[in-house]
Design a protein around this motif. Structure first.
Motif, short mmCIF file in Angstrom:
data_model
loop_
_atom_site.label_atom_id
_atom_site.label_comp_id
_atom_site.label_asym_id
_atom_site.label_seq_id
_atom_site.Cartn_x
_atom_site.Cartn_y
_atom_site.Cartn_z
N ALA A 246 0.67 -1.28 -0.33
CA ALA A 246 0.15 0.17 0.25
C ALA A 246 0.61 1.47 0.04
O ALA A 246 0.99 1.96 0.03
N ASP A 247 2.41 0.79 0.24
CA ASP A 247 3.06 2.71 0.69
C ASP A 247 3.53 2.72 -0.90
O ASP A 247 4.28 3.67 -1.04
N GLY A 248 3.62 1.24 -1.42
CA GLY A 248 4.64 1.95 -2.65
C GLY A 248 6.44 1.34 -3.06
O GLY A 248 6.75 0.42 -4.24
N VAL A 249 6.84 1.46 -1.76
CA VAL A 249 7.74 0.59 -1.81
C VAL A 249 8.04 -0.76 -1.97
O VAL A 249 9.09 -0.71 -3.21
N TYR A 250 7.61 -1.07 -1.84
CA TYR A 250 7.85 -2.70 -2.37
C TYR A 250 7.43 -2.83 -4.23
O TYR A 250 8.28 -3.40 -4.21
N LEU A 251 6.48 -2.36 -4.18
CA LEU A 251 6.74 -1.99 -5.82
C LEU A 251 7.19 -1.50 -6.16
O LEU A 251 8.08 -2.42 -7.15
N VAL A 252 8.18 -0.56 -6.09
CA VAL A 252 9.00 0.50 -6.93
C VAL A 252 9.81 -1.10 -6.67
O VAL A 252 10.74 -1.14 -7.55
N LEU A 253 10.67 -1.35 -5.46
CA LEU A 253 11.69 -2.60 -5.21
C LEU A 253 11.86 -3.60 -6.01
O LEU A 253 12.94 -3.83 -6.73
N LEU A 254 10.17 -4.04 -5.81
CA LEU A 254 10.14 -4.98 -7.01
C LEU A 254 10.70 -5.07 -8.80
O LEU A 254 11.15 -5.74 -8.94
N MET A 255 10.30 -4.23 -8.81
CA MET A 255 10.21 -3.59 -10.29
C MET A 255 11.76 -3.81 -10.63
O MET A 255 12.37 -4.19 -11.91
N GLY A 256 12.77 -2.85 -9.69
CA GLY A 256 14.37 -2.57 -9.80
C GLY A 256 14.63 -3.99 -10.46
O GLY A 256 15.64 -5.09 -10.91
N LEU A 257 13.69 -5.31 -9.10
CA LEU A 257 14.70 -6.28 -8.54
C LEU A 257 14.01 -7.61 -10.17
O LEU A 257 14.66 -8.26 -11.06
N LEU A 258 13.08 -7.14 -11.42
CA LEU A 258 12.30 -7.70 -12.15
C LEU A 258 13.28 -6.84 -13.02
O LEU A 258 13.46 -7.76 -14.20
N GLU A 259 13.50 -5.94 -13.07
CA GLU A 259 14.05 -5.31 -14.66
C GLU A 259 15.50 -5.63 -14.24
O GLU A 259 16.74 -4.55 -15.11
N ASP A 260 16.27 -5.49 -13.12
CA ASP A 260 17.14 -5.80 -13.38
C ASP A 260 18.36 -4.53 -12.83
O ASP A 260 19.25 -4.37 -13.62
N TYR A 261 17.70 -3.28 -12.51
CA TYR A 261 18.56 -1.96 -12.05
C TYR A 261 18.03 -1.42 -10.92
O TYR A 261 17.54 -2.37 -10.05
N PHE A 262 19.20 -1.16 -10.22
CA PHE A 262 18.71 0.09 -9.27
C PHE A 262 18.19 1.44 -8.90
O PHE A 262 18.10 2.21 -10.17
N VAL A 263 16.93 1.39 -8.23
CA VAL A 263 16.59 2.51 -8.28
C VAL A 263 17.15 3.68 -7.19
O VAL A 263 17.42 3.09 -6.06
N PRO A 264 17.05 4.50 -7.48
CA PRO A 264 17.64 5.87 -6.80
C PRO A 264 17.13 5.90 -5.64
O PRO A 264 16.11 6.20 -6.00
N LEU A 265 17.66 6.34 -4.43
CA LEU A 265 16.62 6.34 -3.77
C LEU A 265 16.11 7.70 -2.87
O LEU A 265 14.75 7.99 -2.77
N HIS A 266 16.27 8.68 -4.07
CA HIS A 266 16.23 10.02 -3.96
C HIS A 266 14.90 10.31 -5.12
O HIS A 266 13.34 10.81 -4.96
N ASN A 267 14.19 9.29 -5.56
CA ASN A 267 13.45 9.34 -6.62
C ASN A 267 11.92 8.78 -6.08
O ASN A 267 10.18 8.65 -6.63
N PHE A 268 12.11 8.23 -4.48
CA PHE A 268 10.92 8.17 -4.42
C PHE A 268 11.32 7.53 -2.31
O PHE A 268 12.29 8.05 -2.54
N TYR A 269 10.02 7.90 -1.89
CA TYR A 269 10.31 7.62 -0.25
C TYR A 269 9.94 6.21 0.39
O TYR A 269 9.44 5.53 -0.06
N LEU A 270 11.71 6.20 1.24
CA LEU A 270 11.58 5.30 1.68
C LEU A 270 10.63 4.08 2.85
O LEU A 270 10.21 3.19 2.80
N THR A 271 10.79 5.42 3.34
CA THR A 271 9.82 5.39 5.09
C THR A 271 8.94 6.66 4.24
O THR A 271 8.65 7.54 5.17
N PRO A 272 7.34 6.09 3.40
CA PRO A 272 6.72 7.06 3.29
C PRO A 272 5.66 7.40 4.95
O PRO A 272 5.23 6.45 5.27
N GLU A 273 5.43 8.97 4.33
CA GLU A 273 4.93 8.67 5.50
C GLU A 273 3.28 9.12 6.05
O GLU A 273 2.50 9.27 6.31
N SER A 274 3.12 10.23 4.94
CA SER A 274 1.74 11.01 4.35
C SER A 274 1.56 10.08 3.11
O SER A 274 1.38 9.30 2.53
#
Length: 327
Positions: A246-274
């Protein structure tokens, strides 16, 4: 006055009339052929109805936070057109040619007319049934106000989750040949999110939820196995599909794993609050999916953030279909 009130009582207590709630005296003072509607008090106490009102009020206040407008009661705060004007201007991104402050009834109705015409221009091409007018909104008819706000929320894809299948009992009082006639009708305020959004094309998940809920656990288990096969590489594990994406973090990380690339951390919120940060993450994951050759997901990011299981399953199933053979 006493005769008129008695007339109202007699109509309501007549043997042929269903059991109806007590009406205010002013609700029985009607001209010939005039009609008045009001919500059955019991309907107002239903949890879904109260939730619908709260969600809409919170949404309006979120949209208008910069205007320093605070809506507390829909009937009293929406009827004169001021809030509706500001809401539509904010949502549509354009100014309406109306007077800012109008105290007189004529001025308020003129403003409402302009605002509602702008609303109709937006909604009619998309097939919305118009269940309100200037008189009903200005007359503080809550059913009309709710129909209008639900339509606006759906049209502008508000980042909210409206309760589904909300209906109210409405008492209709008419004056015919000097006598009051009463009837009770059911008014449907919301259906399902998908139908209100106009997405009528059903898919396998609609069928699954409606007709084969017993097979749902099998599908969930398969998807959990699929996502954990990849997320385990980062020492992450999913046990609940509804909440953990629901917070999107695992979705972003999963896409990086599936497509075999590193997603820069500044592109998303690793610990989203709002809520907005979570919507940003899910939207970003959707962009990565499209970059990977997938179609734009049918689900809205807001639905995933709002823990809508069907939306989350659709997104994950699309990934499973494309990447199930990826090691």
């Amino acid at each position: 006055m006493t005769d008129l009130q008695e007339e109202g009582k007699n109509a309501i207590n007549a043997p042929m009339s269903p059991a109806l709630p007590d009406l205010h005296p002013e609700d029985t003072l009607l001209e010939e052929n005039e009609e008045r509607t009001m919500i059955d008090p019991n309907s107002k106490e239903e949890a879904k109805f109260k939730e619908l009102i709260k969600v809409l009020i919170d949404w309006i206040n979120d949209v208008l936070v910069e205007e320093r407008i605070i809506v507390k009661q829909l009937e009293e705060d929406v009827y004169d057109g001021q809030v509706l004007q500001k809401l539509l201007e904010k949502l549509a991104g354009r100014k309406l040619n109306v007077a800012e402050v109008t105290q007189s009834e004529i001025g308020q109705k003129q403003k409402l007319q302009t605002v509602l015409e702008a609303v109709h221009d937006l909604l009619r091409p998309h097939g919305w049934a118009i269940k309100w007018n200037v008189d009903s909104i200005h007359g503080k008819n809550l059913v009309s106000i709710l129909h209008l706000l639900v339509a606006l929320a759906m049209h502008f894809r508000a980042p909210i989750r409206l309760p589904e299948h909300v209906s109210v009992q409405v008492v209709v009082v008419r004056k015919r040949e000097g006598l009051l006639q009463t009837a009770q009708v059911t008014e449907e305020l919301t259906t399902t999110t998908e139908m209100m959004m106009g997405r009528f094309e059903r898919d396998a998940f609609d069928t699954l939820f409606d007709h084969a809920p017993d097979k749902l656990s099998v599908v969930k288990k398969s998807l959990i196995t699929f996502v954990n096969k990849h997320l385990n590489k980062l020492n992450l594990e999913v046990t609940e599909l509804e909440t953990q994406f629901a917070d999107g973090v695992y979705l972003v990380l999963l896409m990086g794993l599936l497509e075999d690339y590193f997603v820069p951390l500044h592109n998303f919120y690793l610990t989203p609050e709002s809520f907005d940060q979570k919507v940003h993450n899910v939207s970003f994951a959707f962009e990565l999916m499209q970059d990977g050759g997938l179609k734009k997901p049918k689900a809205r990011p807001e639905d995933v953030v709002n823990l809508d299981l069907k939306s989350t399953l659709r997104v994950l199933y699309n990934l499973f279909t494309k990447y199930k053979n990826v090691e």
